[in-house]
Design a protein around this motif. Structure first.
Motif, PDB file in Angstrom:
ATOM      1  N   SER A 155     -23.553 -28.037   6.322  1.00  0.00           N
ATOM      2  CA  SER A 155     -23.494 -28.758   6.054  1.00  0.00           C
ATOM      3  C   SER A 155     -23.817 -30.374   5.810  1.00  0.00           C
ATOM      4  O   SER A 155     -23.899 -30.336   7.063  1.00  0.00           O
ATOM      5  N   PHE A 156     -23.562 -31.720   4.728  1.00  0.00           N
ATOM      6  CA  PHE A 156     -24.452 -32.496   5.602  1.00  0.00           C
ATOM      7  C   PHE A 156     -22.864 -33.670   4.441  1.00  0.00           C
ATOM      8  O   PHE A 156     -23.677 -33.154   3.185  1.00  0.00           O
ATOM      9  N   TYR A 157     -23.832 -35.054   4.944  1.00  0.00           N
ATOM     10  CA  TYR A 157     -23.725 -35.912   3.470  1.00  0.00           C
ATOM     11  C   TYR A 157     -25.100 -36.329   3.804  1.00  0.00           C
ATOM     12  O   TYR A 157     -26.396 -36.410   4.029  1.00  0.00           O
ATOM     13  N   PHE A 158     -25.325 -36.927   2.552  1.00  0.00           N
ATOM     14  CA  PHE A 158     -26.768 -38.044   2.185  1.00  0.00           C
ATOM     15  C   PHE A 158     -26.873 -38.870   0.802  1.00  0.00           C
ATOM     16  O   PHE A 158     -25.782 -39.469   0.361  1.00  0.00           O
ATOM     17  N   THR A 159     -27.601 -39.229   1.338  1.00  0.00           N
ATOM     18  CA  THR A 159     -28.058 -40.864   0.346  1.00  0.00           C
ATOM     19  C   THR A 159     -28.802 -41.086  -0.634  1.00  0.00           C
ATOM     20  O   THR A 159     -29.934 -40.414  -0.174  1.00  0.00           O
ATOM     21  N   ASN A 160     -28.705 -41.084  -2.125  1.00  0.00           N
ATOM     22  CA  ASN A 160     -29.908 -41.760  -2.679  1.00  0.00           C
ATOM     23  C   ASN A 160     -30.187 -42.883  -3.196  1.00  0.00           C
ATOM     24  O   ASN A 160     -29.133 -44.071  -3.477  1.00  0.00           O
ATOM     25  N   ASP A 161     -31.149 -43.310  -2.619  1.00  0.00           N
ATOM     26  CA  ASP A 161     -31.654 -44.773  -2.215  1.00  0.00           C
ATOM     27  C   ASP A 161     -31.784 -45.586  -3.564  1.00  0.00           C
ATOM     28  O   ASP A 161     -31.694 -46.936  -3.674  1.00  0.00           O
ATOM     29  N   GLY A 162     -31.456 -44.670  -4.353  1.00  0.00           N
ATOM     30  CA  GLY A 162     -31.948 -45.544  -5.710  1.00  0.00           C
ATOM     31  C   GLY A 162     -31.796 -44.385  -7.047  1.00  0.00           C
ATOM     32  O   GLY A 162     -31.469 -43.490  -7.086  1.00  0.00           O
ATOM     33  N   ASN A 181     -25.980 -44.283  -4.188  1.00  0.00           N
ATOM     34  CA  ASN A 181     -24.850 -43.777  -3.752  1.00  0.00           C
ATOM     35  C   ASN A 181     -25.468 -42.714  -2.622  1.00  0.00           C
ATOM     36  O   ASN A 181     -26.313 -42.646  -2.129  1.00  0.00           O
ATOM     37  N   ILE A 182     -23.662 -42.504  -2.086  1.00  0.00           N
ATOM     38  CA  ILE A 182     -23.502 -41.453  -1.053  1.00  0.00           C
ATOM     39  C   ILE A 182     -22.808 -39.665  -1.213  1.00  0.00           C
ATOM     40  O   ILE A 182     -21.827 -40.246  -1.795  1.00  0.00           O
ATOM     41  N   GLY A 183     -23.287 -39.785  -0.823  1.00  0.00           N
ATOM     42  CA  GLY A 183     -22.519 -37.971  -1.343  1.00  0.00           C
ATOM     43  C   GLY A 183     -22.650 -36.932  -0.073  1.00  0.00           C
ATOM     44  O   GLY A 183     -22.836 -37.249   1.084  1.00  0.00           O
ATOM     45  N   TYR A 184     -21.394 -35.816  -0.932  1.00  0.00           N
ATOM     46  CA  TYR A 184     -21.784 -34.581   0.162  1.00  0.00           C
ATOM     47  C   TYR A 184     -22.241 -33.380   0.407  1.00  0.00           C
ATOM     48  O   TYR A 184     -21.610 -33.388  -1.160  1.00  0.00           O
TER      49      TYR A 184
END
Length: 210
Positions: A155-162, A181-184
């Motif tokens: 499991s992890f968090y992730f960022t979409n920078d655009g 946005n930020i996702g999990y």
């Protein structure tokens, strides 16, 4: 656009150029024992999504550097498995999950491979100093992934920078559009947990894992 920005030079102490890495370094993670993982070779396909055919010939890698031996160079870590044959590796952000009981090290790496972004998961063999490809994670919410923060073995968090790519991405930044946005990812599927941000980039957790 930085026209009126002032840059103040700052050096925390003696420094030197570390040899061994040719194509720059995007992210770094340092284990408690001083061994660092460095992602190198992010290409423009993160923004163009492979519109330039030369990008398809580009290959990145994960390097290691031992802070206990600061005079040595960074060294490319060999990878075992099918990731290079199937997807190729153009790494961006990375993070590590380490088992507190066994000491097992698992590496999560953002991989920009046109036309999709994926998360590559590796297990690190500390005796042989090699990365064993464990699996590739793909989800429809991985579309402009910049960084990842591991919360467990799967499991992890992730960022979409655009949101856009190519010339649309340029205007997205210039017009300050809050489309990142930020996702999990919980081990099975991804969900967005924070929306409408402006160019979310790196992500990390505090030492107490909050």
């Amino acid at each position: 656009m930085g026209i009126f920005k002032t840059i103040h030079n700052h050096k925390p102490g003696p420094c030197r150029v570390v040899p061994g890495i040719v194509n720059g370094s995007e992210d770094i993670y340092v284990l408690p024992n001083g061994l660092a993982f460095i992602s190198s070779g992010i290409s423009l396909d993160h923004y163009t999504k492979g519109n330039d055919p030369r990008i398809r010939q580009f290959e990145g890698g994960i390097y290691r550097f031992d802070f206990n031996k600061p005079d040595e160079e960074a060294k490319l870590i060999p990878i075992e498995g099918d990731v290079l044959k199937n997807n190729g590796l153009r790494p961006h952000g990375l993070d590590v999950w380490q088992d507190g009981k066994t000491g097992k090290v698992r590496l999560f790496v953002v991989n920009h491979y046109p036309p999709v972004d994926v998360i590559e998961v590796f297990d690190f063999d500390q005796e042989r100093m090699v990365l064993k490809h464990y699996k590739t994670i793909q989800d429809k919410l991985f579309y402009s992934v910049n960084d990842v923060a591991a919360t467990g073995p799967d499991s992890f968090y992730f960022t979409n920078d655009g949101y856009h790519h190519g010339i649309k991405r340029v205007f997205e930044g210039l017009l300050m559009r809050a489309w990142s946005n930020i996702g999990y990812y919980d081990g099975k599927e991804a969900k967005i947990i924070m929306d409408r941000g402006h160019e979310f980039n790196g992500i990390n957790m505090s030492p107490d894992k909050k």
